[in-house]
Design a protein around this motif. Structure first.
Motif, PDB file in Angstrom:
ATOM      1  N   ALA A   1     -28.946   9.300 -25.630  1.00 53.99           N
ATOM      2  CA  ALA A   1     -28.257   9.448 -26.916  1.00 53.99           C
ATOM      3  C   ALA A   1     -26.890   8.769 -26.868  1.00 53.99           C
ATOM      4  O   ALA A   1     -26.468   8.141 -27.855  1.00 53.99           O
TER       5      ALA A   1
ATOM      6  N   GLN B   1     -25.966   5.371 -29.310  1.00 57.61           N
ATOM      7  CA  GLN B   1     -24.860   5.346 -30.266  1.00 57.61           C
ATOM      8  C   GLN B   1     -23.827   4.266 -29.925  1.00 57.61           C
ATOM      9  O   GLN B   1     -22.777   4.196 -30.565  1.00 57.61           O
TER      10      GLN B   1
ATOM     11  N   GLU C   1     -28.051  20.886 -26.148  1.00 54.01           N
ATOM     12  CA  GLU C   1     -27.673  20.792 -27.555  1.00 54.01           C
ATOM     13  C   GLU C   1     -26.164  20.976 -27.726  1.00 54.01           C
ATOM     14  O   GLU C   1     -25.514  20.242 -28.483  1.00 54.01           O
TER      15      GLU C   1
ATOM     16  N   GLN D   1     -24.471  17.793 -26.528  1.00 53.77           N
ATOM     17  CA  GLN D   1     -24.686  16.631 -27.382  1.00 53.77           C
ATOM     18  C   GLN D   1     -24.014  16.770 -28.739  1.00 53.77           C
ATOM     19  O   GLN D   1     -23.616  15.758 -29.345  1.00 53.77           O
ATOM     20  N   ARG D   2     -23.808  17.993 -29.222  1.00 49.12           N
ATOM     21  CA  ARG D   2     -23.038  18.171 -30.452  1.00 49.12           C
ATOM     22  C   ARG D   2     -21.591  17.726 -30.223  1.00 49.12           C
ATOM     23  O   ARG D   2     -20.991  17.065 -31.077  1.00 49.12           O
TER      24      ARG D   2
ATOM     25  N   ARG E   1     -21.507  13.978 -30.184  1.00 45.00           N
ATOM     26  CA  ARG E   1     -21.560  13.384 -31.536  1.00 45.00           C
ATOM     27  C   ARG E   1     -20.185  13.474 -32.213  1.00 45.00           C
ATOM     28  O   ARG E   1     -19.788  12.572 -32.949  1.00 45.00           O
ATOM     29  N   ARG E   2     -19.452  14.564 -31.960  1.00 45.91           N
ATOM     30  CA  ARG E   2     -18.109  14.674 -32.533  1.00 45.91           C
ATOM     31  C   ARG E   2     -17.190  13.608 -31.961  1.00 45.91           C
ATOM     32  O   ARG E   2     -16.319  13.077 -32.660  1.00 45.91           O
TER      33      ARG E   2
ATOM     34  N   PHE F   1     -18.083  10.582 -30.942  1.00 40.97           N
ATOM     35  CA  PHE F   1     -18.421   9.324 -31.611  1.00 40.97           C
ATOM     36  C   PHE F   1     -17.889   9.310 -33.052  1.00 40.97           C
ATOM     37  O   PHE F   1     -17.400   8.273 -33.535  1.00 40.97           O
ATOM     38  N   ALA F   2     -17.979  10.456 -33.732  1.00 40.28           N
ATOM     39  CA  ALA F   2     -17.516  10.521 -35.125  1.00 40.28           C
ATOM     40  C   ALA F   2     -16.011  10.283 -35.198  1.00 40.28           C
ATOM     41  O   ALA F   2     -15.529   9.560 -36.087  1.00 40.28           O
TER      42      ALA F   2
END
Length: 489
Positions: free
Chosen positions: A324, A328, A437, A440-441, A444-445, A447-448
Motif C-alpha cells: 500500500a 501510493q 488496519e 495503514q489508516r 493514509r493520513r 499521504f493525505a
C-alpha cells in the motif's frame, strides 16, 4: 552530589541501542548542571580503546574469586567537559570481538551472569571506598546489566560509614537478565536474597528484579511507560512488584543530545538546515535517494526505519503495509539488524523494488543521521516502546513520526487531527489499535497531509521546534537524586 552512573555501554564508545545514547548524554548534562558525576563501564575492547588516560586504581576480586582491576580515565567530548570514567579490566570476561552480549551465532554468552554481576559488584565496591580519593553518595544503575548494584549495596556492611543510596532505571522491562538458579551461588549475595522478595523469579535468578526490589528509588524513561509497566499487559510478570513500589517510581522522558543530533550543524548531512531555513532538507533527500539507489523523486514521500528488526518494533505491520505504501507512490529506506526472518523478508522486498525500497542490514551511525535528514516520515509502529529515541530524532530532523501510541511514543508525538493542527500542536501520526488496519489508516493520513504542502510544512516546523533537551531531563533526575538522598521529603 557525587553520582556514579553504571551502564554496559556508552555513546560514542560502544552502542547497540538507545541505552548508549542516554548513558552518554545524561552525565554530560549533569556535569553541566554542576554535579560531580563519574561513569562505571565494563572493559569491552571498544571502551578500553576509547577512554583516555587510563591508570590503575585498585585490584579486587569478584564474588566467585576471579581477579579484576579497576582503571580510571576520562571520556573526551568535543565542546563539553570531559567525563571521568572507571573501567573494569577483566579480559577473561570482556575481551571478546563483536557484540558485547552475544556470540557470533547470536547466542547470549554462557557467563553473562558473571560478566554483568561484576559490573554491579564493582559499583558497590566503589561505594565502599575502592577508590580512596572518591566515593559516590548515590549509585545510578541502568538496565538489567547493572541491576545487581542495588542488591550489593542493600546487603553491604555500612557500620562506620554512611550508606550509599541507589536509583535503578528501567530502559526496557522486556529484557530482564534471567539466569539459571545455580548461578546465584556465584553472585556473592546471602541466601536470603534468593526468595520471592528478592532475586527469585519463577525458580530462576532475575537481575532486573534485583534492581526493582532493592533500589531505593526507581525510574523509567517516559511517564506513560511508568504507568504501562504496572499492568499485566506490559509488566512482563513484574507488574505486581512495580505496583507495590509505585510510590518510588518516576517516569522521566529521555532527551536528544543537541551536540550530536542537530540538522543545522550535523556534519554527516549533505547540507545543514533548520526550522527557519528548511530548504536544505530537499537537498538531503535527493542526496540520500541517490546514495541508496532509489529513484530521485522529490515528490515521492520517503519513509524511513532505523531500528532493531524485531516483532516488538512493529516490523510485521510495515511488511504487511508495504504494498500500500508503494502503491501510493511512497519509498522506504531502512537501517537495522535483528531477527533473521525479518532481515530476509526485507531484503527480498528491496530486491523486488530497488527504485523504491532500500534495506541496509547492520548499524551505521552516519547513515542513521542521513536517513533522518533526508526522509519525510520516520516509522516507529512498536508494539510497546519504553521511550524511543527514533521518533525524537525524527522530530528534530523534520521527519514526521508515525507511531503506535504507547509509552514514550504517546508522550512525544501529537497526531495530525484537524483540531490539533488548528491548535498548532500536531507533530506526526499516531494509531491506537496495534493492527494492520490501524497502522495503514495512519499511513493514509501521512499521504493525505503530504499532498497538502503548506500544511505539511507547518506541522514539520512544529515538530522541529518541540523541546527535547537534556538540561530539562537532567533537572528531573537531580530532583529524584535529592529525594533518594533525603534532601527532599
Amino acid at each position: 552530589m557525587r553520582i556514579l552512573q553504571v551502564s554496559a555501554e556508552i555513546f560514542p564508545l560502544l552502542k547497540t541501542g538507545g541505552l548508549a545514547d542516554i548513558a552518554g548524554a545524561l552525565p554530560l548534562a549533569l556535569v553541566a548542571a554542576g554535579e560531580d558525576v563519574r561513569v562505571l563501564l565494563p572493559g569491552f575492547p571498544a571502551i578500553l580503546a576509547g577512554v583516555a588516560g587510563l591508570a590503575p586504581v585498585a585490584d579486587f576480586r569478584a564474588p566467585w574469586g576471579g581477579h579484576a582491576r579497576l582503571l580510571k580515565g576520562h571520556i573526551a567530548t568535543a565542546g563539553a567537559a570531559d567525563v571521568p570514567a572507571y573501567v573494569i579490566e577483566a579480559p577473561d570476561l570482556y575481551d571478546r570481538p563483536g557484540n558485547p552480549y552475544e556470540d557470533a551465532n547470536r547466542r547470549p554468552y554462557g557467563d553473562n551472569h558473571r560478566r554483568f554481576a561484576l559490573l554491579g559488584w564493582a559499583a558497590a565496591r566503589l561505594a565502599q571506598g575502592l577508590d580512596p580519593v572518591w566515593e559516590p553518595e548515590l549509585v545510578h544503575a541502568h538496565d538489567w546489566h547493572a541491576a545487581l548494584a542495588p542488591a550489593y549495596l542493600a546487603f553491604a556492611d555500612w557500620r562506620g560509614r554512611r550508606r550509599v543510596r541507589s536509583l535503578y532505571t528501567i530502559h526496557n522491562l522486556a529484557y530482564q537478565g534471567v539466569f539459571a538458579p545455580w548461578t546465584f551461588t556465584e553472585l556473592g549475595l546471602p541466601h536470603d536474597a534468593f526468595q520471592l522478595n528478592g532475586l527469585e523469579y519463577h525458580g530462576q535468578v532475575s537481575f532486573m528484579k534485583a534492581g526493582l526490589y532493592f533500589a531505593d528509588r526507581l525510574s523509567t524513561v517516559s511517564p506513560t511507560y511508568a504507568r504501562e509497566i504496572q499492568t499485566p499487559e506490559q509488566g512482563f510478570g513484574l507488574d505486581g512488584l512495580l505496583r507495590g513500589r509505585s510510590h518510588v517510581l518516576n517516569g522521566i522522558l529521555n532527551a536528544v543530545d543537541d551536540a550530536i543530533w542537530n540538522p543545522a550543524n550535523d556534519p554527516l548531512l549533505a547540507v545543514g538546515y533548520d526550522v527557519r531555513r528548511p530548504g536544505g532538507k530537499t537537498t538531503c533527500k535527493a542526496s540520500l535517494q541517490q546514495a541508496l539507489g532509489l529513484a530521485v523523486a522529490p515528490n515521492a514521500p520517503l519513509f524511513t526505519i532505523v531500528s532493531r528488526l524485531t516483532e516488538q518494533k512493529g516490523l510485521p505491520l510495515v511488511l504487511e503495509g508495504l504494498d500500500a505504501l508503494l502503491a501510493q507512490g511512497g519509498q522506504l529506506a531502512l537501517l537495522g539488524s535483528g531477527d533473521g526472518w525479518l532481515e530476509d523478508a526485507l531484503r527480498r522486498r528491496a530486491a523486488a523494488a530497488p527504485d523504491s525500497v532500500s534495506v541496509t542490514i547492520g548499524y551505521n551511525e552516519p547513515l542513521a543521521h542521513q536517513l533522518f535528514g533526508g526522509s519525510d516520515v520516520a516509522l516507529v509502529p512498536s508494539l510497546f516502546e519504553p521511550c524511543g529515541l527514533t521518533q525524537m530524532y525524527g522530530l528534530r530532523y523534520g521527519s514526521l513520526p508515525l507511531v503506535h501510541r504507547v509509552g514514550g511514543l504517546a508522550d512525544t508525538v501529537v497526531d495530525c487531527t484537524l483540531e490539533d493542527m488548528a491548535a498548532g500542536i500536531a507533530t506526526g501520526f499516531t494509531f491506537d489499535e496495534f493492527s494492520g488496519e490501524g497502522y495503514q489508516r495512519a499511513l493514509r493520513r501521512a499521504f493525505a497531509l503530504y499532498a497538502r504542502p503548506a500544511d505539511w510544512r507547518r506541522v514539520r516546523a512544529t515538530a522541529m521546534r518541540r523541546p527535547a533537551d537534556w538540561g530539562t531531563a537532567a533537572a528531573r533526575y537531580i530532583e529524584v537524586y535529592k529525594w533518594v538522598l533525603g534532601q527532599i521529603n
